[in-house]
Each structure stands twice: as structure tokens, then as C-alpha cells.
Write a protein that holds these residues in place. Structure first.
Motif, PDB file in Angstrom:
ATOM      1  N   ASN A 135     -93.981  71.438  76.513  1.00  0.00           N
ATOM      2  CA  ASN A 135     -94.277  70.487  77.587  1.00  0.00           C
ATOM      3  C   ASN A 135     -93.683  69.105  77.354  1.00  0.00           C
ATOM      4  OD1 ASN A 135     -95.994  69.830  75.496  1.00  0.00           O
ATOM      5  ND2 ASN A 135     -97.803  69.537  76.768  1.00  0.00           N
ATOM      6  N   TRP A 136     -93.469  68.688  76.087  1.00  0.00           N
ATOM      7  CA  TRP A 136     -92.916  67.366  75.824  1.00  0.00           C
ATOM      8  C   TRP A 136     -91.408  67.387  75.600  1.00  0.00           C
ATOM      9  CZ3 TRP A 136     -90.829  67.870  71.026  1.00  0.00           C
ATOM     10  CH2 TRP A 136     -91.449  68.744  70.129  1.00  0.00           C
ATOM     11  N   GLN A 137     -90.802  68.530  75.733  1.00  0.00           N
ATOM     12  CA  GLN A 137     -89.370  68.682  75.466  1.00  0.00           C
ATOM     13  C   GLN A 137     -88.560  68.111  76.622  1.00  0.00           C
ATOM     14  OE1 GLN A 137     -88.358  72.674  74.132  1.00  0.00           O
ATOM     15  NE2 GLN A 137     -86.432  72.573  75.263  1.00  0.00           N
ATOM     16  N   PRO A 138     -87.675  67.137  76.375  1.00  0.00           N
ATOM     17  CA  PRO A 138     -86.897  66.548  77.476  1.00  0.00           C
ATOM     18  C   PRO A 138     -85.906  67.536  78.072  1.00  0.00           C
ATOM     19  CG  PRO A 138     -86.150  65.698  75.358  1.00  0.00           C
ATOM     20  CD  PRO A 138     -87.391  66.496  75.080  1.00  0.00           C
ATOM     21  N   GLN A 139     -85.492  67.270  79.292  1.00  0.00           N
ATOM     22  CA  GLN A 139     -84.624  68.208  80.001  1.00  0.00           C
ATOM     23  C   GLN A 139     -83.246  68.327  79.357  1.00  0.00           C
ATOM     24  OE1 GLN A 139     -84.565  67.175  84.152  1.00  0.00           O
ATOM     25  NE2 GLN A 139     -86.445  68.297  84.586  1.00  0.00           N
ATOM     26  N   PHE A 140     -82.825  67.311  78.623  1.00  0.00           N
ATOM     27  CA  PHE A 140     -81.491  67.372  78.030  1.00  0.00           C
ATOM     28  C   PHE A 140     -81.483  68.112  76.689  1.00  0.00           C
ATOM     29  CE2 PHE A 140     -83.315  63.209  76.916  1.00  0.00           C
ATOM     30  CZ  PHE A 140     -83.241  63.226  75.532  1.00  0.00           C
ATOM     31  N   ILE A 141     -82.630  68.714  76.322  1.00  0.00           N
ATOM     32  CA  ILE A 141     -82.739  69.514  75.100  1.00  0.00           C
ATOM     33  C   ILE A 141     -82.973  70.971  75.460  1.00  0.00           C
ATOM     34  CG2 ILE A 141     -84.145  69.996  73.053  1.00  0.00           C
ATOM     35  CD1 ILE A 141     -82.663  67.471  72.625  1.00  0.00           C
ATOM     36  N   ASP A 142     -82.251  71.869  74.823  1.00  0.00           N
ATOM     37  CA  ASP A 142     -82.532  73.301  74.894  1.00  0.00           C
ATOM     38  C   ASP A 142     -82.889  73.796  73.496  1.00  0.00           C
ATOM     39  OD1 ASP A 142     -82.292  73.896  77.568  1.00  0.00           O
ATOM     40  OD2 ASP A 142     -80.158  74.435  77.455  1.00  0.00           O
ATOM     41  N   ARG A 143     -83.985  74.537  73.399  1.00  0.00           N
ATOM     42  CA  ARG A 143     -84.364  75.193  72.142  1.00  0.00           C
ATOM     43  C   ARG A 143     -83.888  76.633  72.235  1.00  0.00           C
ATOM     44  NH1 ARG A 143     -89.489  77.364  70.056  1.00  0.00           N
ATOM     45  NH2 ARG A 143     -90.299  77.103  72.167  1.00  0.00           N
ATOM     46  N   LEU A 144     -83.006  77.026  71.336  1.00  0.00           N
ATOM     47  CA  LEU A 144     -82.331  78.316  71.444  1.00  0.00           C
ATOM     48  C   LEU A 144     -83.095  79.403  70.719  1.00  0.00           C
ATOM     49  CD1 LEU A 144     -78.653  77.128  70.811  1.00  0.00           C
ATOM     50  CD2 LEU A 144     -80.028  77.003  72.900  1.00  0.00           C
TER      51      LEU A 144
END
Length: 321
Positions: free
Chosen positions: A58-67
Motif C-alpha cells: 500500500n505504501w509502494q510508489p507508482q514508479f516502483i515495481d517489486r519483481l
């Protein structure tokens, strides 16, 4: 099965009163597991991702992807073209405190910048008028400049000086100072890497003393109503909560900020709002993070670029008006 060292056992007892949590922490270090990687999109994200991604936190910004496990973004052609930067998710956790800083932001100063991940994250999150990335260790400059150049981070300048130089040259100038502090690197063990002597009290105290000097010089750079972000990738309280206590004793006008999206990660070792990720949480190898605000109202000094212009090693400041 490898047995934990006595120093690791002592640290685990200081960190956890719960025996089950203590054992999970120890096992995470002596039997390291793979963690998912993440990327910072520096250019516009493709509509269809070239990677298999995990559901965002929920706190992950849109410009980050966790693969997902198994993805190797560093080998993709878009990496060389500067579309993204590879970043450990523990670093995303630590840098996420920056998401609470109101924009616009004039000057961001990254005091311990190599290899560049926090600088790139800060630039994407806050879109500053200028980002200055400092790295005191000369042999790490090449990697820092290469990453910032590849990802076309602008407006940006790279410098190579001790923190004390900037405390003297440009005091009260920066809206945000980032201190991703050099530390004993205990979390490296959770990734299967080596961190010699990382639990030894002499090594920890030497590291903590260096951190105190850096954070004190960095605090002097922060403009009134500006912010100081402190973070490490280690577990020892001496390098984390105790450094924060030391700072507040000497700079009482700094106030640690509550970060609502990290509330569940609140350090149980203090009532101060600061946050920890542990490897047994399975999101990353571990991190500590805190965001301070300079509550002073007056005395903001506009930075004169000419003051430190002679120190620039690399600059990409084409976007400055």
C-alpha cells in the motif's frame, strides 16, 4: 546447520524479547534466502511490463515495481538504456519516508550517495530544482556518475568532499538532506553476502561514531522547515536509535516525524517515530529509517551555485531555469 555466533545471539536478545522472533531473525541471517528485487522507473513505465511483478504494497510508489523471484532486470536491454534503476526493496522501504515531504522541493543534498539509488528515488519522488549527490570515497564516484548519467537524472551535480566542508560552505541551504549512512552492513548476511566483523562491539562503535559526525554535519545543511532523512542497512541500536537520540540532544530543534504508512514497522526499541524492516518479514534484508524536520522558522539561505560550482565533478543541470 550453521550455528549462530555468540555476538549474533547477544544482538538478537537485545532486539527481540519474543523467543520465536529471535529465532526467526537468527535463521534469516545464518540461512539466507533470496529476496525479490525492485526497480525505479526513471522513464515512463511501459503499459505492459517486461517483468513479472508482485502486487504492490500500500505504501509502494507508482514508479516502483517489486519483481517476482527469478527476474533479472539488470540483464534487460531497457536497463542499459536508462529506463530503470535496480534497487533493493529494503532501500525502497527506507526511502519511502521521503514520500511524506510536501512539494515543491528546492534543493536535495544526498550526503552518502553512491551508488545512486536514494538520489534517483528522491528525484523521482520529489522533482527537486536541484539534486546534489556527494560521495566522499573516490573509488565509488565512477559508479555513482555512471548510474545518474545512464538514468538521465537532472538537474543534478556530483561532488566529492567530506561532510564538514558542506556544513561550512552552504549551511541552512537544503530543503532535504539524505544520509544513507555507512554502517556495519549486518543485513548483507541475510542476502548471503559477507560483512566481516559486523557484530563486534569495536566495529559497531567505530561505525556509530562516524555516523554521528556525518549526521551532525548534515543537520547543519538543513534549511529551516527542511528535512533530514537518516537510514542504514544494519540492525545494531548503536547505529540506529542511539544515533537519533544523540542527534536530538545536540540539535533539539529537529523533530522526528511520524510516517503513517510505516506505523506497523515502528521500532519497538524506542517511542521515537523511527522504523525498522527485518529479514524475517521477507520483504527485504533489513533497514532502519527516520525522517527529521528542522522546526526553526527563520534563517533560510538561498544556495549560491557558484559557492560549490568549483567542486562539481559531474553535472547535468540543463533543467535549471
Amino acid at each position: 546447520m550453521e550455528k549462530p555466533s555468540n555476538l549474533l545471539l547477544k544482538l538478537s536478545r537485545r532486539l527481540f524479547t519474543n523467543i520465536d522472533e529471535r529465532e526467526k531473525f537468527i535463521q534469516a541471517l545464518i540461512n539466507p534466502q533470496l529476496f525479490t528485487s525492485s526497480i525505479v522507473w526513471c522513464q515512463e513505465k511501459p503499459e505492459i511490463s517486461p517483468f513479472a511483478v508482485e502486487n504492490p504494497i500500500n505504501w509502494q510508489p507508482q514508479f516502483i515495481d517489486r519483481l517476482q523471484l527469478g527476474e533479472k532486470p539488470g540483464q534487460h536491454s531497457l536497463h542499459e538504456k536508462g529506463y530503470f534503476y535496480c534497487l533493493d526493496f529494503s532501500s525502497v522501504f527506507a526511502a519511502s519516508t521521503l514520500l511524506t515531504i510536501p512539494q515543491p522541493v528546492g534543493l536535495i543534498f544526498d550526503m552518502c550517495a553512491a551508488p545512486g539509488g536514494k538520489s534517483i528515488f528522491a528525484c523521482k519522488a520529489l522533482q527537486p530544482n536541484l539534486l546534489i549527490s556527494n560521495e566522499v570515497i573516490g573509488k565509488r564516484l565512477g559508479m555513482l556518475i555512471s548510474n545518474l548519467k545512464r538514468c538521465d537524472i537532472s538537474p543534478n551535480a556530483v561532488v566529492n568532499r567530506d561532510s564538514s566542508i558542506f556544513a561550512e560552505m552552504i549551511p541552512a541551504s537544503s530543503n532535504l538532506v539524505i544520509v544513507d549512512a555507512p554502517c556495519t552492513g549486518q543485513s548483507l548476511l541475510a542476502k548471503g553476502e559477507k560483512a566481516p566483523g559486523c557484530f563486534h562491539p569495536t566495529v559497531i562503535n567505530k561505525s556509530a561514531n562516524r555516523q554521528k559526525r556525518i549526521i551532525a554535519n548534515s543537520a547543519k545543511l538543513v534549511a529551516p522547515q527542511g528535512y533530514l532523512a537518516y537510514m542504514t542497512c544494519t540492525y545494531s541500536p548503536e547505529e540506529n536509535e542511539q544515533v537519533c537520540d544523540w542527534l536530538l540532544e545536540r540539535f533539539p530543534h529537529f523533530q522526528p516525524m511520524e510516517i503513517n504508512h510505516l506505523a506497523k514497522y515502528q521500532s519497538h526499541l524506542t517511542t521515537m517515530p523511527c522504523y525498522r524492516m527485518f529479514p524475517q518479514d521477507r520483504l527485504g534484508a533489513g533497514a532502519f529509517t527516520v525522517l527529521f524536520k528542522n522546526t526553526n522558522e527563520n534563517g533560510n539561505e538561498e544556495i549560491n551555485l557558484d559557492t560549490i560550482g568549483s567542486l562539481y565533478i559531474y553535472q547535468n543541470i540543463k533543467k535549471i531555469n
